[in-house]
Scaffold this motif. Structure first.
Motif, PDB file in Angstrom:
ATOM      1  N   ALA A   1      52.524  42.911  79.219  1.00  0.00           N
ATOM      2  CA  ALA A   1      51.433  41.942  79.368  1.00  0.00           C
ATOM      3  C   ALA A   1      51.547  41.179  80.683  1.00  0.00           C
ATOM      4  N   GLU A   2      52.780  40.997  81.138  1.00  0.00           N
ATOM      5  CA  GLU A   2      52.980  40.225  82.371  1.00  0.00           C
ATOM      6  C   GLU A   2      52.514  40.954  83.627  1.00  0.00           C
ATOM      7  N   GLN A   3      52.329  42.267  83.519  1.00  0.00           N
ATOM      8  CA  GLN A   3      51.882  42.979  84.716  1.00  0.00           C
ATOM      9  C   GLN A   3      50.354  43.154  84.757  1.00  0.00           C
ATOM     10  N   LEU A   4      49.658  42.611  83.767  1.00  0.00           N
ATOM     11  CA  LEU A   4      48.193  42.726  83.763  1.00  0.00           C
ATOM     12  C   LEU A   4      47.598  41.851  84.866  1.00  0.00           C
ATOM     13  N   LYS A   5      46.560  42.391  85.533  1.00  0.00           N
ATOM     14  CA  LYS A   5      45.935  41.628  86.616  1.00  0.00           C
ATOM     15  C   LYS A   5      44.563  41.076  86.220  1.00  0.00           C
ATOM     16  N   HIS A   6      43.815  41.859  85.429  1.00  0.00           N
ATOM     17  CA  HIS A   6      42.473  41.429  85.035  1.00  0.00           C
ATOM     18  C   HIS A   6      42.275  41.611  83.534  1.00  0.00           C
ATOM     19  N   ILE A   7      41.636  40.641  82.910  1.00  0.00           N
ATOM     20  CA  ILE A   7      41.259  40.807  81.501  1.00  0.00           C
ATOM     21  C   ILE A   7      39.807  40.366  81.337  1.00  0.00           C
ATOM     22  N   CYS A   8      38.992  41.267  80.822  1.00  0.00           N
ATOM     23  CA  CYS A   8      37.594  40.915  80.538  1.00  0.00           C
ATOM     24  C   CYS A   8      37.439  40.722  79.031  1.00  0.00           C
ATOM     25  N   SER A   9      36.675  39.720  78.645  1.00  0.00           N
ATOM     26  CA  SER A   9      36.428  39.553  77.204  1.00  0.00           C
ATOM     27  C   SER A   9      35.155  38.758  77.028  1.00  0.00           C
TER      28      SER A   9
ATOM     29  N   ALA B   1      48.983  36.218  78.587  1.00  0.00           N
ATOM     30  CA  ALA B   1      48.880  36.800  79.933  1.00  0.00           C
ATOM     31  C   ALA B   1      48.280  35.760  80.882  1.00  0.00           C
ATOM     32  N   PRO B   2      48.984  34.634  81.071  1.00  0.00           N
ATOM     33  CA  PRO B   2      48.397  33.547  81.876  1.00  0.00           C
ATOM     34  C   PRO B   2      48.225  33.939  83.345  1.00  0.00           C
ATOM     35  N   GLN B   3      48.974  34.948  83.788  1.00  0.00           N
ATOM     36  CA  GLN B   3      48.888  35.321  85.208  1.00  0.00           C
ATOM     37  C   GLN B   3      47.629  36.140  85.507  1.00  0.00           C
ATOM     38  N   ALA B   4      47.029  36.754  84.476  1.00  0.00           N
ATOM     39  CA  ALA B   4      45.882  37.639  84.714  1.00  0.00           C
ATOM     40  C   ALA B   4      44.622  36.826  84.989  1.00  0.00           C
ATOM     41  N   LEU B   5      43.762  37.380  85.837  1.00  0.00           N
ATOM     42  CA  LEU B   5      42.468  36.752  86.077  1.00  0.00           C
ATOM     43  C   LEU B   5      41.586  37.079  84.867  1.00  0.00           C
ATOM     44  N   HIS B   6      41.233  36.044  84.131  1.00  0.00           N
ATOM     45  CA  HIS B   6      40.458  36.256  82.908  1.00  0.00           C
ATOM     46  C   HIS B   6      38.963  36.124  83.222  1.00  0.00           C
ATOM     47  N   ILE B   7      38.230  37.161  82.884  1.00  0.00           N
ATOM     48  CA  ILE B   7      36.807  37.204  83.245  1.00  0.00           C
ATOM     49  C   ILE B   7      35.947  37.276  81.991  1.00  0.00           C
ATOM     50  N   LEU B   8      34.981  36.383  81.905  1.00  0.00           N
ATOM     51  CA  LEU B   8      33.987  36.529  80.830  1.00  0.00           C
ATOM     52  C   LEU B   8      32.880  37.379  81.406  1.00  0.00           C
TER      53      LEU B   8
ATOM     54  N   PHE C   1      21.590  35.293  88.349  1.00  0.00           N
ATOM     55  CA  PHE C   1      22.915  34.718  88.574  1.00  0.00           C
ATOM     56  C   PHE C   1      23.926  35.789  88.977  1.00  0.00           C
ATOM     57  N   TRP C   2      23.845  36.927  88.311  1.00  0.00           N
ATOM     58  CA  TRP C   2      24.853  37.975  88.509  1.00  0.00           C
ATOM     59  C   TRP C   2      24.707  38.673  89.849  1.00  0.00           C
ATOM     60  N   GLU C   3      23.593  38.418  90.534  1.00  0.00           N
ATOM     61  CA  GLU C   3      23.368  39.082  91.819  1.00  0.00           C
ATOM     62  C   GLU C   3      24.075  38.366  92.966  1.00  0.00           C
ATOM     63  N   TYR C   4      24.529  37.144  92.709  1.00  0.00           N
ATOM     64  CA  TYR C   4      25.179  36.409  93.793  1.00  0.00           C
ATOM     65  C   TYR C   4      26.447  37.085  94.261  1.00  0.00           C
ATOM     66  N   ILE C   5      26.792  36.865  95.512  1.00  0.00           N
ATOM     67  CA  ILE C   5      28.047  37.392  96.051  1.00  0.00           C
ATOM     68  C   ILE C   5      29.071  36.266  96.094  1.00  0.00           C
ATOM     69  N   SER C   6      28.648  35.109  96.599  1.00  0.00           N
ATOM     70  CA  SER C   6      29.592  34.009  96.763  1.00  0.00           C
ATOM     71  C   SER C   6      29.754  33.226  95.464  1.00  0.00           C
TER      72      SER C   6
ATOM     73  N   TRP D   1      34.465  36.392  87.605  1.00  0.00           N
ATOM     74  CA  TRP D   1      33.851  37.702  87.859  1.00  0.00           C
ATOM     75  C   TRP D   1      33.549  37.874  89.352  1.00  0.00           C
ATOM     76  N   PHE D   2      33.101  36.785  89.951  1.00  0.00           N
ATOM     77  CA  PHE D   2      32.813  36.847  91.389  1.00  0.00           C
ATOM     78  C   PHE D   2      34.109  36.897  92.179  1.00  0.00           C
ATOM     79  N   LYS D   3      35.133  36.204  91.654  1.00  0.00           N
ATOM     80  CA  LYS D   3      36.439  36.239  92.325  1.00  0.00           C
ATOM     81  C   LYS D   3      37.012  37.646  92.305  1.00  0.00           C
ATOM     82  N   ALA D   4      36.765  38.357  91.207  1.00  0.00           N
ATOM     83  CA  ALA D   4      37.256  39.736  91.111  1.00  0.00           C
ATOM     84  C   ALA D   4      36.338  40.680  91.890  1.00  0.00           C
ATOM     85  N   LYS D   5      35.472  40.094  92.707  1.00  0.00           N
ATOM     86  CA  LYS D   5      34.514  40.853  93.545  1.00  0.00           C
ATOM     87  C   LYS D   5      33.666  41.794  92.696  1.00  0.00           C
TER      88      LYS D   5
END
Ligand SMILES: [Zn+2]
Length: 416
Positions: free
Chosen positions: A209-217, A231-238, A316-321, A361-365
């Protein structure tokens, strides 16, 4: 040419030979029996440790079903031996064509499981004149093998999702690997509680779990809680798919309540049959639905307002920044809070609350498109349907691993 020759072509064993192939009877039908005996000077293998051991005694004859030929069922007939192993004691021998207590040969189980990927389990059973139970056993055998032999060490990104099974509120939690190099099902668990999620992390272990980078939920609280802890180190994306699915649920509530109210107040039932007009993406509407939507937009209804808010949120989802995306989301939420539409206000509140995870989500490009999660979700639903009549949770679990797990399969020398 004799059938032995064909058997040796497609299923040859080092330490056993086909002694005699004959017509026989099984369950009132004619069948093909292939008698097998040990090759001279070969030693029996202990089923405990896999090493050769000395002979102890002989047991009764066992029948192992093999791939059918020309509409006849085929059986291997073999008198099992017991060995006296120095390490394991007296044990039954291991034979290369079968596994444990299964009465189907490995080859036949692999054969049935392959078909059960293409057809439903029931159709498979009917096509090969066997029972649903045997198809189930076959799929289970192949899945167990795959789970034992798969490699999960390189997983960096996972998606957590839920699927409703049967009617009522029964759920399964499913966890997918969603790395670009490999998209597959990793795990299935009963319910969608904190305990479910904890079981998942326990099954894979903390170092993993510690090596996970991204989690979507999605925004489901038990998921959020456990992911944060484990997995506090992972970037958690809704992710987009789940959020838009929740918005759709809110719209559906607004529409159902409003339709009821219109009927009670004696107005024209304009909202009848409008459900999909409001829930589908505009570009996916049929011509008839598009016309219906155009008509509806002329009315000043809550459902329509909610619909327009949803359409706006799609931008909203079309934004880049992430910065501008956040600004947009703030404005949108304020607007919704003033709309006096309760289910939508509830959504806006929860989006505000989870804003950092949504903006991830935007941070994960935008690497994790909603398409991945949505596609897997649809496939999972299909897989559980294909297993019908799956009666238990276990069936659904096995069917999901079988269809979506990309599991390694037992190697067979011959393809049937
Ligand atoms: Zn042994």
């Amino acid at each position: 040419m004799r059938i032995e020759t064909m058997l040796n072509k497609c299923q040859k064993f080092k330490s056993f030979i086909y002694k005699n192939v004959r017509l026989g009877w099984h369950d009132g039908n004619e069948c093909i029996e292939a008698e097998i005996i040990p090759r001279k000077n070969s030693r029996a293998i202990c089923s405990g440790c896999g090493k050769p051991a000395s002979l102890y005694d002989k047991l009764n004859v066992r029948w192992f079903e093999f791939v059918p030929l020309w509409g006849f069922r085929v059986f291997f007939v073999y008198q099992m031996r017991r060995v006296n192993c120095k390490k394991c004691g007296v044990l039954v021998e291991a034979v290369p064509w079968a596994s444990g207590k299964y009465n189907l040969t490995k080859t036949y189980m692999k054969f049935l499981a392959d078909w059960a990927k293409k057809l439903s389990w029931l159709e498979t059973a009917r096509s090969f004149k066997t029972s649903w139970r045997k198809v189930y056993d076959s799929v289970r055998f192949v899945v167990d093998f795959g789970l034992r032999n798969r490699d999960v060490s390189q997983v960096k990104s996972i998606g957590v999702d839920e699927i409703a099974i049967q009617t009522g509120h029964k759920y399964l939690t499913v966890v997918y690997q969603i790395d670009p190099c490999c998209i597959r099902l990793l795990w299935v668990g009963k319910d969608r509680t904190v305990k479910t999620m904890l079981r998942f992390f326990r099954a894979f272990g903390n170092p993993w779990a510690e090596q996970l980078k991204h989690i979507c939920s999605d925004m489901w609280k038990p998921y959020l809680k456990v992911i944060k802890k484990k997995a506090p180190q992972a970037l958690h994306i809704l992710d987009r798919f789940h959020i838009m699915a929740n918005i759709n649920k809110a719209i559906d509530k607004v529409r159902a309540a409003e339709q009821r109210k219109l009927e009670e107040d004696g107005y024209e039932p304009v909202l009848k049959k409008s459900r999909w007009c409001l829930l589908k993406r505009r570009e996916n509407l049929t011509k008839k639905q598009a016309i219906k939507l155009k008509d509806l937009l002329a009315y000043n209804l809550k459902s329509i307002k909610a619909y327009l808010l949803k359409e706006e949120l799609n931008l909203f989802w079309e934004y880049i920044s992430p910065y501008w995306a956040e600004k947009f989301l703030d404005v949108w939420c304020t607007k919704v809070m003033r709309s006096k539409i309760e289910p939508m206000k509830k959504m806006a509140k929860s989006l505000r609350k989870h804003k950092p995870l949504i903006l991830n989500w935007f941070k994960a490009k935008k690497a994790f498109s909603s398409g991945i999660v949505e596609g897997l979700n649809n496939k999972a639903k299909l897989a559980t349907k294909k297993a019908y009549g799956f009666k238990s949770y276990k069936c659904a679990e096995i069917a999901l691993y079988h269809q979506l797990g990309k599991l390694p399969e037992p190697l067979m020398a011959h393809r049937f």
